[in-house]
Design an enzyme around this catalytic site. Structure first.
Site, PDB file in Angstrom:
ATOM      1  CB  SER A 275       7.691  -7.694 -50.073  1.00  0.00           C
ATOM      2  OG  SER A 275       7.195  -8.247 -49.076  1.00  0.00           O
ATOM      3  CG  HIS A 305       3.512 -10.274 -51.606  1.00  0.00           C
ATOM      4  ND1 HIS A 305       3.097 -10.431 -50.557  1.00  0.00           N
ATOM      5  CD2 HIS A 305       4.820  -9.870 -51.457  1.00  0.00           C
ATOM      6  CE1 HIS A 305       3.951 -10.133 -49.656  1.00  0.00           C
ATOM      7  NE2 HIS A 305       5.139  -9.719 -50.106  1.00  0.00           N
ATOM      8  CG  HIS A 351      -0.600 -16.363 -45.939  1.00  0.00           C
ATOM      9  ND1 HIS A 351       0.262 -16.905 -45.108  1.00  0.00           N
ATOM     10  CD2 HIS A 351      -0.612 -15.169 -45.791  1.00  0.00           C
ATOM     11  CE1 HIS A 351       1.294 -16.054 -44.967  1.00  0.00           C
ATOM     12  NE2 HIS A 351       0.527 -15.081 -45.427  1.00  0.00           N
ATOM     13  NE  ARG A 360      -1.125 -10.012 -41.809  1.00  0.00           N
ATOM     14  CZ  ARG A 360      -0.371 -10.224 -43.127  1.00  0.00           C
ATOM     15  NH1 ARG A 360       0.676  -9.194 -43.508  1.00  0.00           N
ATOM     16  NH2 ARG A 360      -0.688 -11.027 -43.843  1.00  0.00           N
ATOM     17  CG  ASP A 406      -3.538  -8.490 -49.106  1.00  0.00           C
ATOM     18  OD1 ASP A 406      -3.167  -7.200 -48.398  1.00  0.00           O
ATOM     19  OD2 ASP A 406      -2.950  -9.167 -49.401  1.00  0.00           O
TER      20      ASP A 406
END
Ligand code: CMX
Length: 469
Positions: A275, A305, A351, A360, A406
């Site tokens: 992105s 993604h 990743h 995160r 995620d």
């Protein structure tokens, strides 16, 4: 020149200077009346950063950064350093740093809505744009400015309404952003012949407008798709994250805190991810921030993604449907193998750059331990952390068997009642507007050129390798 009249004035000033170490680590004096105005701050910073880039180019332009191999060319440019991205930097082991600050440091240093609470995304926006930790007053001023810009013309909603209500929320969201584009200040200025040295100014206007308006569009999409179209207006007493949660229909203070954390940690992840890179590339053609951001959203909507956050919750729910909530470790292992053997990836794991657990993920886990330790899906996410990495390692090809951002976000949202997994990537998109737009402003301020890497054919590579051999 500042005169210090007392010891307390001196200590006040010192703490202020500590808070405001500049982009290159040097301390800056911020005493003007424009101290709380982000635009004025940027105007001051841009010339020195332009000089810095000029010097870098003149003195280091020919320094090599590494060798490009055939593997890199056919392997999605992994490990190839190829772009400038000022707002954040990703370390494979440590994870993301926003202008040098890790996530725990941001949680400690950025102003919060509540004592000991999560950072305000407006504070992160200030940090990304200026490289400085903002004061409470600066964040309050920016919050107010974003609220003032938070209006969306009716035609945008009409464009969304033209789509079936069942259209994927990311399609509705990106369509709404394209609807906003007709108000681009950059496009207007370019048509009038604005000079290159001024490009950043209309880009700044577009960017702040876009960041302010996307939560309204996102909330509209949510209410349209899942709540019979009953729209909730902006609450002018709330901050950016709190307001977004409110417009979605969630007024639980814990959910508002979650939204502040969510938006902050999803905002930026250096420049090479799909992105961010898309926005940077499209913007390099001098497409305005709306065009660039809408393009980025279309990349974010891919399952490798941003869509992975939707996939994770759907996958977790399918585990529960098949095996129940009290699933054993062996059942879970079997389910992971079943997923892999059917040719699918385990969503939320792996990743392109990270080689350790994503910080995160860790900060979301800490949030869960604090606010929802007994949630059964959170417990399942914890169990997956034990089960998935050894299996992915066993495959022998996965470079990072650890969870990414995620893997955790869905169960938190689900806990507070935002259960519609298909919507989750829209939240990611709103967050990304902050990082992407911050960098686009700097792209134009630094006069970065059109992006145009060289591509080659297989035949070219074969010939080249033959010659090299
Ligand atoms: N499950 C199964 N296989 C995986 C895997 C996973 N979670 N992660 C990587 N692999 C596989 C790859 O598909 C690849 O297989 P092939 O060689 O057969 O094609 C192999 O392992 C090597 O891949 P890699 O170099 O480790 O990882 P990549 O840089 O190519 O891909 C990513 C990274 C994120 C696309 C991949 O790990 C993946 O598909 N993960 C699951 C989807 C996901 O969680 N995406 C979200 C990432 C974060 C974000 O952008 O939001």
């Amino acid at each position: 020149m500042v005169f210090l009249r007392s010891v307390s004035a001196l200590s006040r000033l010192r703490s202020r200077l500590v808070q405001q170490s500049g982009l290159n680590g040097s301390v800056r004096w911020l005493q003007s009346s424009s101290e709380t105005d982000l635009h004025s701050q940027l105007k001051e910073l841009i010339p020195e950063q332009q000089e810095r880039l000029k010097k870098l180019k003149a003195e280091c332009g020919k320094v090599q950064l590494g060798n490009i191999t055939v593997d890199m060319v056919i392997g999605g440019m992994r490990g190839m350093t190829g772009m400038l991205w000022e707002t954040s930097l990703l370390d494979p082991d440590e994870g993301i740093r926003f202008r040098g600050l890790s996530i725990p440091e941001c949680q400690k240093l950025l102003p919060a809505a509540n004592p000991g609470g999560e950072p305000l995304p407006e504070g992160l926006l200030w940090l990304l744009l200026t490289g400085k930790v903002p004061s409470k007053d600066q964040v309050a001023a920016l919050s107010k400015e974003l609220r003032a810009r938070a209006t969306v013309p009716d035609h945008v909603y009409k464009v969304i309404d033209a789509l079936p209500v069942t259209a994927h929320p990311m399609t509705q969201f990106a369509t709404g952003v394209m609807g906003l584009q007709v108000h681009s200040e950059f496009q207007k200025a370019y048509e009038k012949g604005v000079s290159k040295s001024k490009f950043w100014e209309p880009t700044y206007e577009d960017s702040l407008n876009l960041i302010a308006k996307v939560p309204l569009i996102a909330a509209y999409v949510y209410r349209r798709a899942y709540k019979d179209g009953k729209v909730i207006p902006v609450d002018h007493s709330l901050d950016y994250g709190g307001n977004f949660s409110h417009m979605l229909g969630f007024d639980d203070p814990k959910m508002q805190e979650l939204m502040r954390l969510y938006v902050t940690i999803h905002s930026d992840h250096e420049g090479g991810n799909v992105s961010a890179h898309t926005a940077h590339l499209v913007g390099s053609a001098l497409s305005d921030p709306y065009l660039s951001f809408a393009a980025a959203l279309n990349g974010l909507a891919g399952p490798l993604h941003g869509l992975a956050n939707q996939e994770v919750l759907l996958w977790i729910k399918s585990v529960v449907d098949e095996c129940g909530e009290n699933i054993t470790t062996d059942q879970l292992k079997d389910y992971v193998w079943k997923t892999l053997n059917s040719g699918k990836v385990v969503p939320g794991y792996g990743h392109g750059v990270l080689r350790k657990t994503d910080p995160r993920y860790t900060c979301q886990r800490e949030f869960a331990l604090k606010h929802l330790p007994d949630d059964p899906l959170f417990q399942l996410v914890s169990k997956l952390y034990e089960v998935v990495p050894p299996i992915l390692t066993q495959l022998g090809k996965v470079k990072n068997p650890w969870p990414n951002v995620d893997a955790h976000s869905g169960v938190l949202l689900n806990h507070f009642g935002l259960t519609e997994a298909r919507y989750y990537t829209v939240l990611f998109g709103v967050s990304r507007s902050i990082g992407i737009c911050s960098q686009i402003i700097w792209d134009r301020a630094l006069g970065l050129p059109l992006e145009r890497p060289k591509s080659v054919t297989m035949e070219w590579l074969e010939k080249h390798c033959k010659k090299a051999a």
